[in-house]
Design an enzyme around this catalytic site. Structure first.
Site, PDB file in Angstrom:
ATOM      1  N   ARG A 269      -9.746   1.338   8.466  1.00  0.00           N
ATOM      2  CA  ARG A 269      -9.365  -0.031   8.812  1.00  0.00           C
ATOM      3  C   ARG A 269     -10.444  -0.747   9.603  1.00  0.00           C
ATOM      4  NH1 ARG A 269      -3.347   0.754   8.830  1.00  0.00           N
ATOM      5  NH2 ARG A 269      -2.422  -1.263   9.210  1.00  0.00           N
TER       6      ARG A 269
ATOM      7  N   ARG B 241      11.333  -2.088  11.183  1.00  0.00           N
ATOM      8  CA  ARG B 241      10.252  -1.648  12.062  1.00  0.00           C
ATOM      9  C   ARG B 241      10.042  -2.656  13.178  1.00  0.00           C
ATOM     10  NH1 ARG B 241       5.198   0.213   8.418  1.00  0.00           N
ATOM     11  NH2 ARG B 241       4.088  -1.064   9.924  1.00  0.00           N
TER      12      ARG B 241
ATOM     13  N   ARG C  73      11.657  -5.934   4.793  1.00  0.00           N
ATOM     14  CA  ARG C  73      11.464  -4.475   4.683  1.00  0.00           C
ATOM     15  C   ARG C  73      12.460  -3.729   5.570  1.00  0.00           C
ATOM     16  NH1 ARG C  73       5.759  -1.714   5.515  1.00  0.00           N
ATOM     17  NH2 ARG C  73       5.788  -2.853   7.486  1.00  0.00           N
TER      18      ARG C  73
ATOM     19  N   LYS D 178       0.841  -1.211   0.000  1.00  0.00           N
ATOM     20  CA  LYS D 178       0.000   0.000   0.000  1.00  0.00           C
ATOM     21  C   LYS D 178       0.875   1.260   0.000  1.00  0.00           C
ATOM     22  CE  LYS D 178      -2.111  -1.077   3.887  1.00  0.00           C
ATOM     23  NZ  LYS D 178      -1.381  -2.340   4.209  1.00  0.00           N
TER      24      LYS D 178
ATOM     25  N   ARG E 243      -0.657  -8.925  13.201  1.00  0.00           N
ATOM     26  CA  ARG E 243      -1.212  -7.875  12.325  1.00  0.00           C
ATOM     27  C   ARG E 243      -2.063  -8.494  11.224  1.00  0.00           C
ATOM     28  NH1 ARG E 243       4.148  -5.200  10.615  1.00  0.00           N
ATOM     29  NH2 ARG E 243       2.876  -4.029   9.133  1.00  0.00           N
TER      30      ARG E 243
HETATM   31  P1  AP5 Z   1       4.825  -1.580   1.869  1.00  0.00           P
HETATM   32  O1  AP5 Z   1       4.546  -0.733   0.687  1.00  0.00           O
HETATM   33  O2  AP5 Z   1       5.574  -0.973   3.009  1.00  0.00           O
HETATM   34  O3  AP5 Z   1       3.473  -2.302   2.376  1.00  0.00           O
HETATM   35  P2  AP5 Z   1       2.240  -1.763   3.180  1.00  0.00           P
HETATM   36  O4  AP5 Z   1       1.036  -2.427   2.630  1.00  0.00           O
HETATM   37  O5  AP5 Z   1       2.262  -0.265   3.229  1.00  0.00           O
HETATM   38  O6  AP5 Z   1       2.591  -2.397   4.601  1.00  0.00           O
HETATM   39  P3  AP5 Z   1       2.517  -1.816   6.059  1.00  0.00           P
HETATM   40  O7  AP5 Z   1       3.153  -2.880   6.922  1.00  0.00           O
HETATM   41  O8  AP5 Z   1       3.122  -0.446   6.178  1.00  0.00           O
HETATM   42  O9  AP5 Z   1       1.025  -1.760   6.305  1.00  0.00           O
HETATM   43  P4  AP5 Z   1       0.300  -1.874   7.597  1.00  0.00           P
HETATM   44  O10 AP5 Z   1      -1.032  -1.579   7.121  1.00  0.00           O
HETATM   45  O11 AP5 Z   1       0.450  -3.126   8.358  1.00  0.00           O
HETATM   46  O12 AP5 Z   1       1.090  -0.842   8.553  1.00  0.00           O
HETATM   47  P5  AP5 Z   1       0.817   0.681   8.920  1.00  0.00           P
HETATM   48  O13 AP5 Z   1       2.113   1.380   8.928  1.00  0.00           O
HETATM   49  O14 AP5 Z   1      -0.295   1.244   8.114  1.00  0.00           O
HETATM   50  O15 AP5 Z   1       5.629  -2.884   1.354  1.00  0.00           O
HETATM   51  C1  AP5 Z   1       6.089  -3.853   2.267  1.00  0.00           C
HETATM   52  C2  AP5 Z   1       7.467  -4.367   1.797  1.00  0.00           C
HETATM   53  O16 AP5 Z   1       7.333  -5.049   0.557  1.00  0.00           O
HETATM   54  C3  AP5 Z   1       8.500  -3.245   1.549  1.00  0.00           C
HETATM   55  O17 AP5 Z   1       9.753  -3.712   1.901  1.00  0.00           O
HETATM   56  C4  AP5 Z   1       8.424  -3.001   0.028  1.00  0.00           C
HETATM   57  O18 AP5 Z   1       9.635  -2.510  -0.498  1.00  0.00           O
HETATM   58  C5  AP5 Z   1       8.091  -4.419  -0.478  1.00  0.00           C
HETATM   59  N1  AP5 Z   1       7.238  -4.433  -1.658  1.00  0.00           N
HETATM   60  C6  AP5 Z   1       6.172  -3.612  -1.943  1.00  0.00           C
HETATM   61  N2  AP5 Z   1       5.612  -3.977  -3.114  1.00  0.00           N
HETATM   62  C7  AP5 Z   1       6.328  -5.049  -3.568  1.00  0.00           C
HETATM   63  C8  AP5 Z   1       6.231  -5.889  -4.722  1.00  0.00           C
HETATM   64  N3  AP5 Z   1       5.283  -5.702  -5.648  1.00  0.00           N
HETATM   65  N4  AP5 Z   1       7.132  -6.885  -4.858  1.00  0.00           N
HETATM   66  C9  AP5 Z   1       8.100  -7.094  -3.920  1.00  0.00           C
HETATM   67  N5  AP5 Z   1       8.259  -6.336  -2.821  1.00  0.00           N
HETATM   68  C10 AP5 Z   1       7.365  -5.326  -2.642  1.00  0.00           C
HETATM   69  O19 AP5 Z   1       0.240   0.549  10.416  1.00  0.00           O
HETATM   70  C11 AP5 Z   1       1.083   0.189  11.491  1.00  0.00           C
HETATM   71  C12 AP5 Z   1       0.260   0.128  12.769  1.00  0.00           C
HETATM   72  O20 AP5 Z   1      -0.309   1.414  13.052  1.00  0.00           O
HETATM   73  C13 AP5 Z   1      -0.936  -0.829  12.752  1.00  0.00           C
HETATM   74  O21 AP5 Z   1      -0.571  -2.154  13.074  1.00  0.00           O
HETATM   75  C14 AP5 Z   1      -1.855  -0.194  13.810  1.00  0.00           C
HETATM   76  O22 AP5 Z   1      -1.415  -0.500  15.109  1.00  0.00           O
HETATM   77  C15 AP5 Z   1      -1.620   1.309  13.590  1.00  0.00           C
HETATM   78  N6  AP5 Z   1      -2.591   1.886  12.644  1.00  0.00           N
HETATM   79  C16 AP5 Z   1      -2.306   2.450  11.427  1.00  0.00           C
HETATM   80  N7  AP5 Z   1      -3.431   2.884  10.829  1.00  0.00           N
HETATM   81  C17 AP5 Z   1      -4.445   2.587  11.674  1.00  0.00           C
HETATM   82  C18 AP5 Z   1      -5.852   2.752  11.595  1.00  0.00           C
HETATM   83  N8  AP5 Z   1      -6.444   3.311  10.526  1.00  0.00           N
HETATM   84  N9  AP5 Z   1      -6.610   2.323  12.631  1.00  0.00           N
HETATM   85  C19 AP5 Z   1      -6.044   1.771  13.734  1.00  0.00           C
HETATM   86  N10 AP5 Z   1      -4.708   1.558  13.849  1.00  0.00           N
HETATM   87  C20 AP5 Z   1      -3.917   1.957  12.830  1.00  0.00           C
END
Ligand code: AP5
Length: 213
Positions: free
Chosen positions: A88, A155, A122, A13, A166
């Site tokens: 979410r 992270r 990552r 994402k 997660r």
């Molecule tokens: P990346 O692009 O970083 O993936 P992502 O989907 O953004 O993953 P996240 O782990 O950041 O999402 P998340 O939703 O769990 O965490 P968030 O920070 O929002 O890609 C991942 C890896 O793969 C990278 O190394 C990239 O280079 C690689 N990659 C990408 N595309 C690729 C491809 N096509 N091929 C190969 N490699 C690839 O949330 C963290 C925490 O915050 C949550 O757990 C929660 O506690 C809190 N939080 C955040 N938002 C909310 C909300 N709305 N409500 C409640 N709690 C929340």
């Protein structure tokens, strides 16, 4: 352009949202990045959020909704945005429905084993939030951010046991949003496997098919 990127942790994402936001010249609004910044700055919100984040749970809806509403009211969000990581939960989706009319919800479909591998490799920049992967998107100099030169980190919530939690949280609390958005015809399912470029191409095609680009 008002887009939401939906999908499991590690679906790509953030990677794709950054490119879409640049292409449409709108901000990428990533709730995970915003929360990590609050934790880093030691704010009250950061203090409330950090325990939830460390164990792979969701931060309570009222905190998140207030944070996102504040962000959406800023001037740079007037022309649109790409939301990454929000909504979410059904409650967050209802709150968003009340303040914005979405153009599309892009749902990145990626199997769990791929997600776990992506997150294990990552590396993130704690300064400018750039994201890398040790195999699929390595930085030019090992361990250093291409953009700002800071030392890259893993992270805290990318440890395998937290990733599994997660993924479980996503399955139970976020995946129901797929049906919510499908029922309002906003949902575009996009295959999130393959290279970053392949996924970008599929996203652009999906937007073109909706006459959004
Ligand atoms: P990346 O692009 O970083 O993936 P992502 O989907 O953004 O993953 P996240 O782990 O950041 O999402 P998340 O939703 O769990 O965490 P968030 O920070 O929002 O890609 C991942 C890896 O793969 C990278 O190394 C990239 O280079 C690689 N990659 C990408 N595309 C690729 C491809 N096509 N091929 C190969 N490699 C690839 O949330 C963290 C925490 O915050 C949550 O757990 C929660 O506690 C809190 N939080 C955040 N938002 C909310 C909300 N709305 N409500 C409640 N709690 C929340």
């Amino acid at each position: 352009m008002k887009l939401v990127l939906l999908g499991p942790p590690g679906a790509g994402k953030g990677t794709q949202a950054e490119q879409l936001a640049a292409a449409f010249q709108v901000p990428r609004i990533a709730t995970g990045d915003m929360l990590r910044e609050e934790v880093r700055r030691g704010t009250a919100l950061g203090g409330q959020a950090s325990a939830y984040m460390r164990r792979g749970d969701l931060v309570p809806d009222d905190l998140i909704v207030a944070m996102v509403e504040r962000r959406l009211s800023r001037g740079d969000a007037r022309q649109g945005w790409v939301l990454d990581g929000f909504p979410r939960t059904p409650k967050q989706a209802r709150a968003l429905d009340q303040v914005a009319s979405l153009d599309a919800v892009l749902y990145l479909e990626v199997p769990e084993d791929v997600v776990v591998e992506r997150l294990a490799g990552r590396r993130s920049c704690p300064e400018c939030q750039a994201v890398y992967h040790v195999s699929y998107r390595p930085p030019r100099e090992e361990g250093r951010c291409d953009r700002c030169g800071a030392a890259l980190v893993q992270r805290e919530d990318d440890r395998e046991e937290v990733v599994r939690e997660r993924v479980r949280t996503y399955r139970d609390r976020t995946r129901p949003l797929v049906a919510h958005y499908a029922s309002s015809s906003l949902l575009e399912r996009v295959d999130g496997t393959g290279s970053v470029e392949e996924v970008s191409r599929r996203l652009r095609e999906a937007l073109r098919a909706r006459r959004l680009s």
